[in-house]
Design a protein around this motif. Structure first.
Motif, short mmCIF file in Angstrom:
data_model
loop_
_atom_site.label_atom_id
_atom_site.label_comp_id
_atom_site.label_asym_id
_atom_site.label_seq_id
_atom_site.Cartn_x
_atom_site.Cartn_y
_atom_site.Cartn_z
N GLN A 258 0.84 -1.19 0.00
CA GLN A 258 0.00 0.00 0.00
C GLN A 258 0.88 1.25 0.00
O GLN A 258 2.02 1.24 0.49
CB GLN A 258 -0.91 0.00 1.22
N HIS A 259 0.34 2.33 -0.55
CA HIS A 259 1.11 3.56 -0.68
C HIS A 259 1.74 4.00 0.65
O HIS A 259 2.87 4.47 0.68
CB HIS A 259 0.23 4.69 -1.22
N GLY A 260 0.99 3.86 1.72
CA GLY A 260 1.46 4.34 3.01
C GLY A 260 2.33 3.35 3.78
O GLY A 260 2.69 3.61 4.93
N GLU A 261 2.66 2.23 3.15
CA GLU A 261 3.41 1.18 3.85
C GLU A 261 4.77 0.90 3.22
O GLU A 261 5.32 -0.20 3.36
CB GLU A 261 2.57 -0.11 3.89
N ILE A 262 5.35 1.90 2.59
CA ILE A 262 6.63 1.72 1.90
C ILE A 262 7.73 1.26 2.86
O ILE A 262 8.54 0.38 2.54
CB ILE A 262 7.04 3.04 1.21
N GLU A 263 7.72 1.82 4.07
CA GLU A 263 8.81 1.52 5.00
C GLU A 263 8.78 0.08 5.52
O GLU A 263 9.77 -0.40 6.09
CB GLU A 263 8.79 2.51 6.16
N THR A 264 7.67 -0.63 5.29
CA THR A 264 7.62 -2.04 5.68
C THR A 264 8.57 -2.90 4.84
O THR A 264 8.86 -4.04 5.20
CB THR A 264 6.19 -2.60 5.57
N LEU A 265 9.06 -2.35 3.73
CA LEU A 265 10.00 -3.08 2.89
C LEU A 265 11.36 -3.22 3.56
O LEU A 265 12.16 -4.08 3.19
CB LEU A 265 10.16 -2.37 1.54
N GLY A 266 11.62 -2.35 4.54
CA GLY A 266 12.91 -2.35 5.22
C GLY A 266 13.53 -0.98 5.18
O GLY A 266 13.95 -0.50 4.12
N SER A 267 13.57 -0.30 6.32
CA SER A 267 14.05 1.08 6.39
C SER A 267 15.33 1.15 7.23
O SER A 267 15.85 0.14 7.70
CB SER A 267 12.96 1.97 6.99
#
Length: 400
Positions: A258-267
């Protein structure tokens, strides 16, 4: 004085230079879809607009078959409040920045590469500073015009590795110039070169591409290009709905978030994405997420402007020694054709001809609904593109 028949085609009867230079267009006017006032709803048909004439050595006059439809059309139509008169020198105001058609004529002083395009089916980019492709004819520079390979042309890839060919319909070719070239150049900005030759089987292994806003025309092209050239590349697209997620998966991505969940990819300091192409406005929140997931020495390409670009916080990108670039497909044209965009389109057409890439035509598109008389209606394709909810590409057939 116009050339209206090819010199280069041995299959056609030869005509003398005098015959060709004395030939003239059948009509000096054309039908266009334009407006004298800003605002999408003010578009209307104008039946007696002057037909352009090629004058320079690189001018080609294209009889438009399909006009590409893009969000930038609406951006230009809505640059000023609804009802504001368009500038006198651009009235009627005619948008449309690419498409497909047939080269009808060139000037009498046309150079050989320009003359070689006569009577060819082509894909073209239109100059945003002049009348666009919502018209029966458009004047283009041959540096942004590419011939569509026909069934009897050599359809093999640049290295001769493929003999399989497929017919390229004109409506599919019309999807290339604006969205396809934007995708092509965006990928190059982040270091992912697209070629028509077959890639190594392990190309892209261990790397990740993030496409922010992957279900539109540009995002769909990006995914298909990247998948065709980098089989092992991990491609992630951001989406806003299950429908968009299904579309992006169909295009070839490995994962959607989802657009607002980019950081779940690994930040954090190590990040998770080597290449990022942002197709939405880079707001403060969005760009902060991109900086978080960017890997050290990674690259970000911004394709959409907006207020957000005026105050980007580059501190974390700086810390990661990252690169931030921008992409606008018309910059090359404004700079005297710095990029060979005709060759870009030729590469894309080769990929399509050999079946390695298929134009991401929207499932909403249908030939019988694409005529410009239908497209201009409420709920037609022009409005659908402006809504921001179209999946893939839409084009408009230019009729009588």
């Amino acid at each position: 004085i116009l050339f209206v028949a090819p010199l280069h085609n041995p299959r056609m009867n030869k005509r003398s230079l005098e015959e060709m230079t004395n030939a003239s267009s059948e009509s000096e006017t054309m039908k266009v879809l334009g407006t004298s006032k800003f605002g999408r709803k003010n578009l209307s048909f104008i039946t007696e607009h002057p037909k352009p004439r090629p004058e320079s050595s690189t001018d080609v006059l294209v009889k438009v078959e399909y006009s590409d439809l893009n969000p930038v059309d609406h951006h230009k139509l809505n640059m000023k409040p609804d009802g504001t008169p368009t500038p006198p020198h651009r009235t009627p105001f005619i948008v449309g920045f690419g498409g497909s058609g047939i080269v009808e004529s060139v000037s009498s002083n046309a150079d050989e590469p320009t003359r070689a395009l006569l009577r060819k089916r082509v894909a073209f980019l239109a100059n945003p500073a002049t009348d666009g492709s919502y018209a029966q004819y458009v004047l283009c520079d041959r540096h942004v015009v590419a011939a569509i390979p026909e069934d009897d042309d050599d359809g093999g890839s640049a290295d001769g590795s493929s003999s399989h060919t497929t017919t390229i319909p004109s409506h599919a070719a019309a999807c290339i110039p604006v969205a396809g070239c934007t995708a092509f150049e965006s990928l190059e900005r982040v270091g992912l070169t697209i070629a028509s030759s077959a890639p190594p089987s392990a190309a892209g292994e261990g790397k990740r591409l993030l496409v922010v806003g992957g279900s539109g025309g540009v995002g769909s092209w990006i995914t298909r290009f990247a998948r065709s050239n980098y089989p092992k590349l991990d491609i992630v697209c951001t989406v806003g709905s299950e429908e968009s997620a299904a579309w992006c998966t169909k295009m070839g991505c490995d994962k959607t978030v989802q657009h607002g969940e980019i950081e779940t990819l690994g930040s954090g300091p190590k990040g998770s994405c080597d290449y990022i192409i942002c197709l939405t406005e880079p707001t403060k929140e969005v760009f902060a997420s991109l900086a978080e997931v960017l890997r050290p020495y990674g690259k970000i390409c911004l394709v959409v402007a907006g207020e957000g670009i005026k105050s980007l916080d580059l501190s974390f990108v700086f810390f990661k020694c990252g690169t931030v670039s921008t992409e606008t497909v018309f910059s090359s044209m404004r700079d005297g054709h710095r990029l060979d965009q005709a060759e870009e389109m030729t590469t894309i057409l080769r990929l399509m001809k050999t079946g390695r890439v298929i134009a991401p035509v929207s499932t909403s598109w249908a030939e019988d609904k694409s005529d410009w008389k239908e497209s201009i209606k409420e709920g037609g394709y022009i409005n659908l593109v402006g809504s921001g909810h179209a999946k893939g590409k839409l084009v408009m057939k230019i009729g009588d």
